[in-house]
Design a protein around this motif. Structure first.
Motif, PDB file in Angstrom:
ATOM      1  N   PHE A  76       3.602  -9.657 -10.910  1.00  0.00           N
ATOM      2  CA  PHE A  76       2.752 -10.620 -10.642  1.00  0.00           C
ATOM      3  C   PHE A  76       2.476 -11.938 -11.510  1.00  0.00           C
ATOM      4  CE2 PHE A  76       2.039  -6.249  -8.970  1.00  0.00           C
ATOM      5  CZ  PHE A  76       1.787  -6.692  -7.531  1.00  0.00           C
ATOM      6  N   GLU A  77       2.047 -12.708 -11.116  1.00  0.00           N
ATOM      7  CA  GLU A  77       1.539 -13.854 -11.679  1.00  0.00           C
ATOM      8  C   GLU A  77       0.126 -14.419 -11.025  1.00  0.00           C
ATOM      9  OE1 GLU A  77       1.607 -16.922 -14.858  1.00  0.00           O
ATOM     10  OE2 GLU A  77       2.764 -15.047 -14.375  1.00  0.00           O
ATOM     11  N   SER A  89       0.006 -15.504  -2.244  1.00  0.00           N
ATOM     12  CA  SER A  89      -1.286 -15.380  -1.438  1.00  0.00           C
ATOM     13  C   SER A  89      -2.342 -16.202  -2.277  1.00  0.00           C
ATOM     14  CB  SER A  89      -1.568 -14.102  -1.387  1.00  0.00           C
ATOM     15  OG  SER A  89      -1.987 -13.187  -2.599  1.00  0.00           O
ATOM     16  N   VAL A  90      -3.453 -16.374  -1.376  1.00  0.00           N
ATOM     17  CA  VAL A  90      -4.874 -17.057  -2.002  1.00  0.00           C
ATOM     18  C   VAL A  90      -6.044 -16.171  -1.849  1.00  0.00           C
ATOM     19  CG1 VAL A  90      -5.976 -19.305  -2.322  1.00  0.00           C
ATOM     20  CG2 VAL A  90      -3.642 -19.213  -1.920  1.00  0.00           C
ATOM     21  N   GLU A  91      -6.839 -16.159  -2.611  1.00  0.00           N
ATOM     22  CA  GLU A  91      -8.062 -15.271  -2.419  1.00  0.00           C
ATOM     23  C   GLU A  91      -9.213 -16.275  -2.659  1.00  0.00           C
ATOM     24  OE1 GLU A  91      -8.285 -11.717  -4.499  1.00  0.00           O
ATOM     25  OE2 GLU A  91      -6.490 -10.990  -3.291  1.00  0.00           O
ATOM     26  N   MET A  92     -10.608 -16.493  -2.171  1.00  0.00           N
ATOM     27  CA  MET A  92     -11.494 -17.042  -2.703  1.00  0.00           C
ATOM     28  C   MET A  92     -12.861 -15.954  -2.721  1.00  0.00           C
ATOM     29  SD  MET A  92     -11.918 -20.822  -1.308  1.00  0.00           S
ATOM     30  CE  MET A  92     -11.008 -22.070  -1.980  1.00  0.00           C
ATOM     31  N   LYS A 113      -7.684 -15.616   1.834  1.00  0.00           N
ATOM     32  CA  LYS A 113      -7.904 -16.889   2.713  1.00  0.00           C
ATOM     33  C   LYS A 113      -6.272 -17.277   3.155  1.00  0.00           C
ATOM     34  CE  LYS A 113     -11.977 -18.096   2.564  1.00  0.00           C
ATOM     35  NZ  LYS A 113     -12.846 -18.181   3.642  1.00  0.00           N
ATOM     36  N   VAL A 114      -5.564 -16.872   2.171  1.00  0.00           N
ATOM     37  CA  VAL A 114      -3.606 -16.829   2.530  1.00  0.00           C
ATOM     38  C   VAL A 114      -3.232 -15.566   2.363  1.00  0.00           C
ATOM     39  CG1 VAL A 114      -1.758 -18.162   2.038  1.00  0.00           C
ATOM     40  CG2 VAL A 114      -3.816 -19.214   1.968  1.00  0.00           C
ATOM     41  N   PRO A 115      -2.779 -14.690   3.494  1.00  0.00           N
ATOM     42  CA  PRO A 115      -2.264 -13.394   3.086  1.00  0.00           C
ATOM     43  C   PRO A 115      -0.730 -13.589   2.624  1.00  0.00           C
ATOM     44  CG  PRO A 115      -1.939 -14.106   5.326  1.00  0.00           C
ATOM     45  CD  PRO A 115      -2.990 -15.042   4.935  1.00  0.00           C
ATOM     46  N   ASP A 174       3.645 -12.817  -6.029  1.00  0.00           N
ATOM     47  CA  ASP A 174       3.908 -11.559  -5.888  1.00  0.00           C
ATOM     48  C   ASP A 174       5.395 -11.453  -5.763  1.00  0.00           C
ATOM     49  OD1 ASP A 174       4.422  -8.816  -5.543  1.00  0.00           O
ATOM     50  OD2 ASP A 174       2.818  -8.832  -3.697  1.00  0.00           O
ATOM     51  N   ASN A 175       6.013 -10.623  -6.982  1.00  0.00           N
ATOM     52  CA  ASN A 175       7.412 -10.385  -6.854  1.00  0.00           C
ATOM     53  C   ASN A 175       7.823  -8.841  -7.259  1.00  0.00           C
ATOM     54  OD1 ASN A 175      10.260 -10.966  -7.315  1.00  0.00           O
ATOM     55  ND2 ASN A 175      10.271 -10.557  -9.642  1.00  0.00           N
ATOM     56  N   SER A 176       6.545  -7.980  -6.719  1.00  0.00           N
ATOM     57  CA  SER A 176       6.465  -6.614  -6.810  1.00  0.00           C
ATOM     58  C   SER A 176       7.656  -6.071  -5.827  1.00  0.00           C
ATOM     59  CB  SER A 176       5.440  -5.808  -6.380  1.00  0.00           C
ATOM     60  OG  SER A 176       5.046  -6.167  -5.095  1.00  0.00           O
TER      61      SER A 176
END
Length: 260
Positions: A120-121, A147-150, A155-157, A185-187
């Protein structure tokens, strides 16, 4: 020229021209002027250089005319690229370049971050209500999830993007003061790490809308060049078909007749 001046100057030292002028002035005048009249100081500029240039231009014109009689050359992509007003060089076809977007204009001055993503980054930005956050990223050789979270609201899955084939850009407007998290995500990759290049910036509405208007103007200019390029290509194909007597494209003649 400097060598000639030097030689002329040495010769003038051995001769007495008797005009009352310094040697270097006499040398320059002997090169630039002819038919010197000592009574009226009347000089006539020699046109040898102009005549030489005119002769070369005429030969070049004849050469270009002879090229335009070869239908294979007239219809070649190289000639079209040479005549293309938008092309800055012969190495890159401008039709393959994407026009600048608001992301390019805003993020142009921002430093690009380069990291190796194992699993992850994440990076966090503080955004005020009404502001915009813009991001752009790409990877080397392989895709990656993003992905994006607020305020912990998605907000962006999480989506796997082929960012090794195409640069990924995005924009999000904050409806309220928020903590925005950009997450790569590179998991899902068990063996491969990902080489990620990314840049992001929070901007005010004025800066964002100004950049958007500028980008639209660039896109309109790009469309003008595309129309120009299309008309030029059809014209050269039509001209080539007249020279060769072979219709290279059956639609060219009818389309050309309908143009103003």
């Amino acid at each position: 020229i400097e060598k000639i001046l030097s030689n002329k100057e040495r010769e003038s030292k051995r001769k007495s021209i008797g005009t009352g002028k310094d040697n270097l002035t006499q040398v320059r005048e002997s090169i630039l002027y002819t038919n010197y009249d000592s009574n009226h100081n009347n000089y006539k500029i020699r046109n040898h250089l102009n005549e030489d240039v005119s002769s070369k231009v005429k030969n070049l014109d004849n050469y270009l005319v002879s090229i335009l009689t070869q239908h294979e050359l007239v219809s070649s992509d190289e000639l079209l690229l040479f005549l293309d007003e938008e092309a800055s060089s012969m190495e890159v076809d401008p039709s393959t370049l994407h026009p600048l977007s608001e992301h390019d204009l805003i993020l142009l001055s921002c430093p690009v971050n380069q990291v190796t993503v194992r699993r992850f980054e994440e990076h966090i930005f503080h955004v005020r209500a009404g502001q915009f956050i813009l991001w752009r990223f790409s990877t080397l050789d392989f895709d990656i999830g993003f992905s994006v979270e607020m305020n912990n609201e998605i907000k962006v899955p999480v989506t796997r993007y082929k960012s090794h084939e195409k640069i990924i850009c995005g924009t999000l407007e904050a409806q309220q003061n928020a903590i925005c998290k950009l997450k790569w995500d590179n998991s899902y990759a068990k063996l491969r790490t990902k080489q990620l290049s990314w840049v992001a910036k929070v901007v005010n509405p004025e800066e964002y809308h100004t950049a958007k208007l500028q980008a639209r103007e660039v896109q309109r200019e790009k469309k003008k060049f595309e129309d120009q390029r299309h008309a030029l290509k059809r014209s050269t194909i039509f001209h080539s078909s007249l020279l060769s007597g072979v219709i290279l494209n059956s639609s060219v003649v009818s389309e050309h007749e309908n143009e103003d």
